[in-house]
Design a protein around this motif. Structure first.
Motif, short mmCIF file in Angstrom:
data_model
loop_
_atom_site.label_atom_id
_atom_site.label_comp_id
_atom_site.label_asym_id
_atom_site.label_seq_id
_atom_site.Cartn_x
_atom_site.Cartn_y
_atom_site.Cartn_z
N GLY A 1 -5.41 -2.23 11.39
CA GLY A 1 -5.48 -2.02 9.95
C GLY A 1 -4.15 -1.57 9.37
N ALA A 2 -3.47 -0.67 10.06
CA ALA A 2 -2.17 -0.20 9.59
C ALA A 2 -1.14 -1.32 9.62
CB ALA A 2 -1.70 0.98 10.44
N ALA A 3 -1.17 -2.14 10.66
CA ALA A 3 -0.23 -3.27 10.76
C ALA A 3 -0.49 -4.28 9.64
CB ALA A 3 -0.35 -3.94 12.13
N LEU A 4 -1.75 -4.58 9.37
CA LEU A 4 -2.10 -5.50 8.28
C LEU A 4 -1.67 -4.93 6.93
CD1 LEU A 4 -5.59 -6.67 9.52
CD2 LEU A 4 -3.66 -8.18 9.04
N ASP A 5 -1.91 -3.64 6.71
CA ASP A 5 -1.51 -3.00 5.46
C ASP A 5 0.00 -3.11 5.26
OD1 ASP A 5 -4.14 -2.30 4.98
OD2 ASP A 5 -3.88 -0.19 5.55
N ASP A 6 0.76 -2.84 6.32
CA ASP A 6 2.21 -2.91 6.24
C ASP A 6 2.67 -4.32 5.89
OD1 ASP A 6 5.02 -1.91 6.79
OD2 ASP A 6 4.83 -3.48 8.32
N ALA A 7 2.15 -5.31 6.58
CA ALA A 7 2.55 -6.70 6.33
C ALA A 7 2.17 -7.14 4.92
CB ALA A 7 1.91 -7.63 7.36
N ARG A 8 0.98 -6.79 4.48
CA ARG A 8 0.53 -7.17 3.14
C ARG A 8 1.41 -6.51 2.07
NH1 ARG A 8 -3.80 -4.85 3.31
NH2 ARG A 8 -3.24 -3.08 2.01
N THR A 9 1.73 -5.24 2.26
CA THR A 9 2.57 -4.53 1.30
C THR A 9 3.96 -5.15 1.23
OG1 THR A 9 1.33 -2.49 1.66
CG2 THR A 9 3.54 -2.26 0.72
N ARG A 10 4.54 -5.45 2.40
CA ARG A 10 5.86 -6.08 2.43
C ARG A 10 5.82 -7.46 1.76
NH1 ARG A 10 7.02 -7.66 7.10
NH2 ARG A 10 5.30 -6.82 8.31
N ALA A 11 4.79 -8.25 2.07
CA ALA A 11 4.69 -9.60 1.51
C ALA A 11 4.50 -9.55 -0.01
CB ALA A 11 3.54 -10.36 2.16
N ALA A 12 3.65 -8.66 -0.47
CA ALA A 12 3.42 -8.54 -1.92
C ALA A 12 4.72 -8.16 -2.62
CB ALA A 12 2.33 -7.51 -2.20
N ALA A 13 5.49 -7.25 -2.05
CA ALA A 13 6.78 -6.86 -2.63
C ALA A 13 7.77 -8.03 -2.56
CB ALA A 13 7.33 -5.63 -1.93
N HIS A 14 7.81 -8.71 -1.42
CA HIS A 14 8.73 -9.83 -1.21
C HIS A 14 8.50 -10.95 -2.23
CE1 HIS A 14 11.35 -12.55 1.03
NE2 HIS A 14 10.40 -13.46 0.97
N PHE A 15 7.24 -11.27 -2.47
CA PHE A 15 6.91 -12.36 -3.37
C PHE A 15 6.65 -11.89 -4.80
CE2 PHE A 15 5.61 -14.06 0.82
CZ PHE A 15 6.45 -15.16 0.86
N GLY A 16 6.59 -10.57 -5.01
CA GLY A 16 6.37 -10.02 -6.34
C GLY A 16 5.00 -10.33 -6.90
N VAL A 17 3.99 -10.22 -6.05
CA VAL A 17 2.61 -10.56 -6.43
C VAL A 17 1.67 -9.44 -6.00
CG1 VAL A 17 3.04 -13.04 -6.28
CG2 VAL A 17 2.18 -11.81 -4.28
N PRO A 18 0.44 -9.45 -6.51
CA PRO A 18 -0.53 -8.44 -6.07
C PRO A 18 -0.99 -8.69 -4.63
CG PRO A 18 -1.57 -9.97 -7.61
CD PRO A 18 -0.10 -10.32 -7.56
N GLY A 19 -1.41 -7.63 -3.97
CA GLY A 19 -1.94 -7.71 -2.62
C GLY A 19 -3.35 -7.15 -2.56
N ALA A 20 -4.15 -7.68 -1.66
CA ALA A 20 -5.52 -7.22 -1.51
C ALA A 20 -5.88 -7.16 -0.03
CB ALA A 20 -6.49 -8.17 -2.22
N ALA A 21 -6.56 -6.10 0.35
CA ALA A 21 -7.06 -5.97 1.72
C ALA A 21 -8.50 -6.47 1.73
CB ALA A 21 -7.00 -4.52 2.17
N LEU A 22 -8.77 -7.51 2.51
CA LEU A 22 -10.12 -8.02 2.64
C LEU A 22 -10.81 -7.28 3.78
CD1 LEU A 22 -9.47 -11.88 2.33
CD2 LEU A 22 -9.73 -10.16 0.53
N ALA A 23 -12.12 -7.16 3.69
CA ALA A 23 -12.87 -6.44 4.73
C ALA A 23 -12.79 -7.17 6.07
CB ALA A 23 -14.32 -6.26 4.31
N GLY A 24 -12.75 -8.49 6.01
CA GLY A 24 -12.70 -9.27 7.24
C GLY A 24 -12.26 -10.69 6.95
N LEU A 25 -11.95 -11.40 8.00
CA LEU A 25 -11.56 -12.80 7.87
C LEU A 25 -12.86 -13.61 7.88
CD1 LEU A 25 -9.00 -14.44 7.58
CD2 LEU A 25 -8.88 -14.62 10.05
N THR A 26 -13.59 -13.50 6.78
CA THR A 26 -14.90 -14.13 6.66
C THR A 26 -14.90 -15.15 5.54
OG1 THR A 26 -15.77 -12.53 5.06
CG2 THR A 26 -16.02 -11.99 7.42
#
Length: 141
Positions: free
Chosen positions: A41-66
């Motif tokens: 979860g921490a690794a996913l949060d870090d990657a999502r935060t970096r990607a959202a900042a990199h692309f200048g877009v919103p980020g969302a944490a999904l409960a699962g890959l469903t």
């Protein structure tokens, strides 16, 4: 852009002229030890935060890959395409294969992206790290 734990370096993806509208991350596995779940979860949060900042877009944490979570994400952002780093095998690949059909029925394409270095390295990744080490060294050089 949809991230799973299989590839957490979205800044290095070769996306060409693709415009990223939003970033989501989702764990692919279930029934894990609490420490593994927390680490992932921490690794996913870090990657999502970096990607959202990199692309200048919103980020969302999904409960699962469903199917339901990814469809909701695609609809919430009015997406016609969901880009994912290529997942060669494992739980993420199985989930993405199942999700692709549902998204297609909604008129949304699921497009995997693979880096050139992954394509070059993948054929040599057959018998564990030590067998791969020499190939990796040659690719890096």
């Amino acid at each position: 852009l949809l991230l799973s734990e299989d590839d957490l370096h979205p800044e290095s993806l070769a996306l060409g002229s693709t415009t990223i509208a939003a970033v989501a991350s989702a764990p692919a596995g279930d029934r894990r030890a609490d420490r593994v779940t927390a680490f992932t979860g921490a690794a996913l949060d870090d990657a999502r935060t970096r990607a959202a900042a990199h692309f200048g877009v919103p980020g969302a944490a999904l409960a699962g890959l469903t199917r339901a979570d990814v469809r909701e994400f695609a609809h919430a952002h009015d997406l016609r395409t969901v880009v994912v780093p290529h997942a060669p095998v494992g739980p993420a690949r199985a989930a993405l294969d199942a999700i692709a059909a549902d998204l297609a029925a909604d008129g949304v394409a699921l497009i995997p992206v693979r880096r050139a270095w992954d394509s070059a390295a993948w054929p040599a990744a057959r018998r564990g790290f030590f067998a791969f080490r020499d190939t990796a060294a040659a690719l890096i050089a």
